[in-house]
Design a protein around this motif. Sequence first.
Motif, PDB file in Angstrom:
ATOM      1  N   ASN A 413       0.858  -1.190   0.000  1.00  0.00           N
ATOM      2  CA  ASN A 413       0.000   0.000   0.000  1.00  0.00           C
ATOM      3  C   ASN A 413       0.894   1.241   0.000  1.00  0.00           C
ATOM      4  N   HIS A 414       1.051   1.862  -1.165  1.00  0.00           N
ATOM      5  CA  HIS A 414       1.986   2.971  -1.303  1.00  0.00           C
ATOM      6  C   HIS A 414       1.567   4.182  -0.476  1.00  0.00           C
ATOM      7  N   PHE A 415       0.257   4.423  -0.367  1.00  0.00           N
ATOM      8  CA  PHE A 415      -0.198   5.544   0.468  1.00  0.00           C
ATOM      9  C   PHE A 415       0.269   5.356   1.903  1.00  0.00           C
ATOM     10  N   LEU A 416       0.076   4.147   2.432  1.00  0.00           N
ATOM     11  CA  LEU A 416       0.453   3.888   3.822  1.00  0.00           C
ATOM     12  C   LEU A 416       1.948   4.042   4.028  1.00  0.00           C
ATOM     13  N   MET A 417       2.754   3.457   3.148  1.00  0.00           N
ATOM     14  CA  MET A 417       4.199   3.539   3.329  1.00  0.00           C
ATOM     15  C   MET A 417       4.683   4.996   3.266  1.00  0.00           C
ATOM     16  N   GLN A 418       4.133   5.771   2.341  1.00  0.00           N
ATOM     17  CA  GLN A 418       4.536   7.174   2.252  1.00  0.00           C
ATOM     18  C   GLN A 418       4.092   7.939   3.496  1.00  0.00           C
ATOM     19  N   HIS A 463      18.905  -8.040  -1.127  1.00  0.00           N
ATOM     20  CA  HIS A 463      17.945  -7.471  -0.181  1.00  0.00           C
ATOM     21  C   HIS A 463      17.219  -6.349  -0.923  1.00  0.00           C
ATOM     22  N   ASN A 464      16.063  -6.655  -1.458  1.00  0.00           N
ATOM     23  CA  ASN A 464      15.368  -5.728  -2.342  1.00  0.00           C
ATOM     24  C   ASN A 464      14.269  -4.972  -1.600  1.00  0.00           C
ATOM     25  N   PHE A 465      14.167  -3.666  -1.878  1.00  0.00           N
ATOM     26  CA  PHE A 465      13.163  -2.846  -1.200  1.00  0.00           C
ATOM     27  C   PHE A 465      12.821  -1.626  -2.049  1.00  0.00           C
ATOM     28  N   THR A 466      11.677  -1.011  -1.712  1.00  0.00           N
ATOM     29  CA  THR A 466      11.270   0.269  -2.282  1.00  0.00           C
ATOM     30  C   THR A 466      11.426   1.324  -1.207  1.00  0.00           C
ATOM     31  N   GLU A 467      12.078   2.428  -1.540  1.00  0.00           N
ATOM     32  CA  GLU A 467      12.368   3.454  -0.529  1.00  0.00           C
ATOM     33  C   GLU A 467      11.377   4.608  -0.620  1.00  0.00           C
ATOM     34  N   TYR A 468      10.868   5.020   0.535  1.00  0.00           N
ATOM     35  CA  TYR A 468       9.971   6.167   0.643  1.00  0.00           C
ATOM     36  C   TYR A 468      10.660   7.243   1.485  1.00  0.00           C
ATOM     37  N   VAL A 469      10.695   8.461   0.959  1.00  0.00           N
ATOM     38  CA  VAL A 469      11.380   9.584   1.610  1.00  0.00           C
ATOM     39  C   VAL A 469      10.331  10.541   2.169  1.00  0.00           C
ATOM     40  N   PRO A 470      10.532  11.086   3.381  1.00  0.00           N
ATOM     41  CA  PRO A 470       9.535  11.992   3.965  1.00  0.00           C
ATOM     42  C   PRO A 470       9.273  13.221   3.099  1.00  0.00           C
ATOM     43  N   ASP A 471       8.009  13.633   3.045  1.00  0.00           N
ATOM     44  CA  ASP A 471       7.620  14.872   2.379  1.00  0.00           C
ATOM     45  C   ASP A 471       8.277  16.054   3.076  1.00  0.00           C
TER      46      ASP A 471
END
Length: 493
Positions: A413-418, A463-471
């Motif tokens: 859930n991209h909304f949640l992770m962001q 070790h694969n991941f998607t990174e989310y950076v704070p707004d």
Amino acid sequence: MSVILALDQSTSATKALLFDLQGNLLDRSSLEHKQHYPKPGWVEHDAEEIYTNTIEVIRTLLARHDNLRADVLCLSITNQRETLVVFERGTGKPLYHAIVWQCRRGEPICDHLLKAGYGDDVRRITGLRIDTYFPASKITWLLENEPAIKHKLESGAALIGTIDTYLIYRLTHGAVFATDHTNASRTLLFDISKLAWDDQLCALFGVPHRALADVRDSNATFGETTVEGVLAKPIPICGVMGDSQAALFAEHCFTPGMAKITFGTGSSVLLNIGDQLRLSETGGVTTIGWRMNGTTIYAFEGIINFTGGTIAWLRDQLELIRDPHETEALAESVPDNGGVYLIPAFVGLSAPYWKPNAKAAIVGLTPSATRAHVVRAALESIAYQVKDVLDLMCAQAEIEMRQVQGDGGMVSNHFLMQFVADVTRLKVRAATLPELSPLGAALAGMLGMKVYQSLADLDALPHNFTEYVPDADADRFAAAYAGWQSAVMQVLI
């Protein structure tokens, strides 16, 4: 090629997975089991259904990979940790429904012990708080309310175990009655310094010592199994870890100061604090991260009872959604939560509040509130609870965290992770593979089977991941979090 067969027995389902020796997922099979709610606040599972599903998911998975059936190196197990099963010695047949970690029936017993002043002693020995989240009070409840079970436990005709113990016993036809340190450390009966069941605590909760399992390292061997004849020849059961610790391991959080969040039915936030035991003083708990090859790693943990479970409640009870995947688009269809906050205290609030009597609530409703606002508030509640716990743990550990690892089904859930990144002001590295708990158990199995020799060897694996950076707009999210804190106060009064 050799492969690892992993079993992930979670709160909602049982999964069988095949991994290659690089940790790549080859395939999976899954079956859900029924949730039983016999009384308000009570949660149970049918342990026999869980075992039947265990055999079936493994059978289904291997039927699709008959060419790999003879190449299975071992079976590794990860499990919902604090769920309790009482079963018959010899047959392994459950004598009562499994009492789930979410169940609050032990609350009066915990309240009595806290009022009697046992809290500090229990925390010193176990690293945990006296709370019905953990199995000990549920065992006491069974002893007080089920005379036949009490008699069998005291006579030695019945045994007590977490889900891993129960499955190992059934899979080995009673040859092995054992658990690992990560699961034992969650029972409220285990001394995490001496690494042994504690006689004082067994007496306090009335638990017969003889009914408790042998405790082994996570990368030890736990007997052999043919999985009820699914395999032509027995394979070792090697690599056993409670689900949250297994996820910490799979996230390569091998260094003190590294942390992960598992987004499951509930959520566990774990922070590696190294090989020296330190007790959390600020509302969290201390637990065993893992013990392998004679070395014990400890962790601070913050427990959140309802995260993914909140989304299931929206679907199953309120019928606001048909599928959890709808939540992302609904949340993004409104610019903010409209002042609506959902406090998911369905079975009380855990860290940092520890208010078992708190009740769930939706606050801030106005005539303009819509279904989308409530769904968004449910997702946001997950991020706010994560921030509550991370702030607590970082203060206790005296570290400044810059990033956190994420795993579990909800990382998609991209909304949640962001939103987690925005509220916590941390980089969030969401695992590409949602099911990291079975991978962690499989990695422990690989160590146990000598496929790899050290943590450094495991750290070199992909070790694969998607990174989310704070707004960048920190003030907006600080204000949103302040609204959450005000809303929580309304259910704590």
